[in-house]
Scaffold this active site. Structure first.
Site, short mmCIF file in Angstrom:
data_model
loop_
_atom_site.label_atom_id
_atom_site.label_comp_id
_atom_site.label_asym_id
_atom_site.label_seq_id
_atom_site.Cartn_x
_atom_site.Cartn_y
_atom_site.Cartn_z
N SER A 1 15.48 -55.99 10.49
CA SER A 1 14.74 -55.62 9.29
C SER A 1 15.28 -54.31 8.70
O SER A 1 16.46 -54.23 8.35
CB SER A 1 13.25 -55.53 9.63
OG SER A 1 12.45 -55.46 8.48
N ASP B 1 12.25 -66.36 4.85
CA ASP B 1 11.95 -64.95 5.11
C ASP B 1 12.44 -64.16 3.90
O ASP B 1 13.64 -63.95 3.73
CB ASP B 1 12.66 -64.49 6.38
CG ASP B 1 12.43 -63.01 6.68
OD1 ASP B 1 11.73 -62.34 5.89
OD2 ASP B 1 12.96 -62.53 7.71
N HIS C 1 8.81 -63.49 8.85
CA HIS C 1 9.57 -62.29 9.22
C HIS C 1 9.25 -61.79 10.62
O HIS C 1 10.09 -61.14 11.25
CB HIS C 1 9.29 -61.19 8.19
CG HIS C 1 10.19 -59.99 8.31
ND1 HIS C 1 11.54 -60.06 8.11
CD2 HIS C 1 9.92 -58.70 8.62
CE1 HIS C 1 12.08 -58.86 8.27
NE2 HIS C 1 11.12 -58.02 8.60
#
Length: 327
Positions: free
Chosen positions: A170, A262, A289
């Site tokens: 991320s 995502d 996610h």
């Protein structure tokens, strides 16, 4: 006749205003969704043209305390803290990247592979919430980038023959990916031949085809690429677009994993406001996610998760790494 022209002008004006409103709505929705989706896990190609950088180290051996491989893992949003212990991180025990790095730490002796987890604030202030007093994405990302770069430079100065493996999830994938891009384009803290591998999960600057991939390979782009056109429009959240030069000479050893749907790494490029709004609205309640440790949205052969694949890949890179001589 003039009345008809006036009517047509009014109609055209309303149409243009409607399209402009849809564009604004689409941008706001993406920003809100990025804030919503940037959460820690709740459960346990051809190289891009660049400026290859290689080194011919003058050193023939390095100090005895140097590891053969330095693994550096950068956690995602809310998965770290500025004062976390980089050798034994505990800010968020459920951190997704720790599911990869902690296993490597257990499997390898520190002389073969040292594992360092970058401690940084790892926050993302929601610009739509005036009561949100977290650190902005820009400041969080800058701190994570600086601390990771400093660690790489520090190790390389002391251990010139040590190889590096970068991991990130991320926000951490954006940071690791940016540093890898700099290295691959001859502007990083180490020469490209010292970077053994890069593993990114849910990279917010993902561009299909820029890095190697396995498993699902969705056609969308990272949220920062999808929103690159707004630049610094939203205070504290600079959407930087794609990486100049991609991963350069390290593209052949960079892997980027992304689950379809995502929006952090698989966002629709907003060229048609209506289509963009429809896709974004459909993903609001889909927690993809946070699910890379499960096979639900990303898997190989139905059961291997992104975390498991990344762990096995990193293990293989370490096992094949050179054994530099020590003093």
């Amino acid at each position: 006749m003039s009345a008809r022209r006036s009517s047509r002008r009014r109609t055209l004006t309303w149409v243009l205003l409607g399209v402009a409103a849809l564009v604004v709505i689409a941008i706001i929705l993406v920003i809100v969704l990025v804030v919503t989706l940037l959460r820690p896990s709740s459960q346990g190609p051809a190289p891009t043209p660049g400026a290859p950088t290689t080194s011919a180290p003058t050193a023939t051996a390095q100090p005895a305390d140097c590891p053969d491989v330095q693994v550096i893992a950068v956690p995602g949003t809310w998965e770290s803290s500025a004062d976390d212990d980089p050798q034994h991180p505990h800010a968020n025990p459920n951190s997704l990247i720790l599911k990869v790095s902690s296993t490597l730490q257990d499997e390898f002796d520190g002389s073969r592979a040292d594992v360092y987890t970058t401690p940084y604030v790892a926050q993302f202030r929601n610009p739509t919430n005036l009561n949100d007093h977290q650190t902005t994405y820009n400041d969080s990302r800058a701190q994570g980038t600086q601390r990771t770069t400093d660690k790489i430079a520090e190790v390389h100065e002391h251990c010139p023959l040590t190889g590096f493996v970068l991991l990130g999830f991320s926000q951490g994938a954006v940071i690791s990916g940016d540093i890898a891009s700099q290295i691959g384009n001859g502007q990083g803290p180490i020469p490209a031949d010292r970077l053994l591998g890069v593993g990114l999960i849910a990279d917010g600057r993902r561009q299909p085809g820029e890095a190697r991939t396995v498993g699902p390979d969705p056609s969308g782009v990272g949220a920062e690429v999808a929103l690159g056109g707004i630049g610094k429009l939203v205070p504290g959240i600079t959407m930087t677009g794609s990486r100049t030069g991609g991963f350069g000479s390290v593209a052949d050893r960079t892997y980027s994993l992304c689950a379809p749907g995502d929006l952090i790494c698989d966002s629709p490029t907003i060229t048609n406001p209506l289509t963009g709004v429809q896709k974004l609205m459909g993903a609001i309640n889909n927690p993809i996610h946070a699910m890379y440790a499960t096979p639900k949205y990303w898997n190989i052969n139905g059961d291997e998760t992104a975390v498991q694949w990344m762990r096995g890949w990193a293990r293989g890179v370490i096992e094949k790494a050179p054994h530099p001589p020590h003093n």
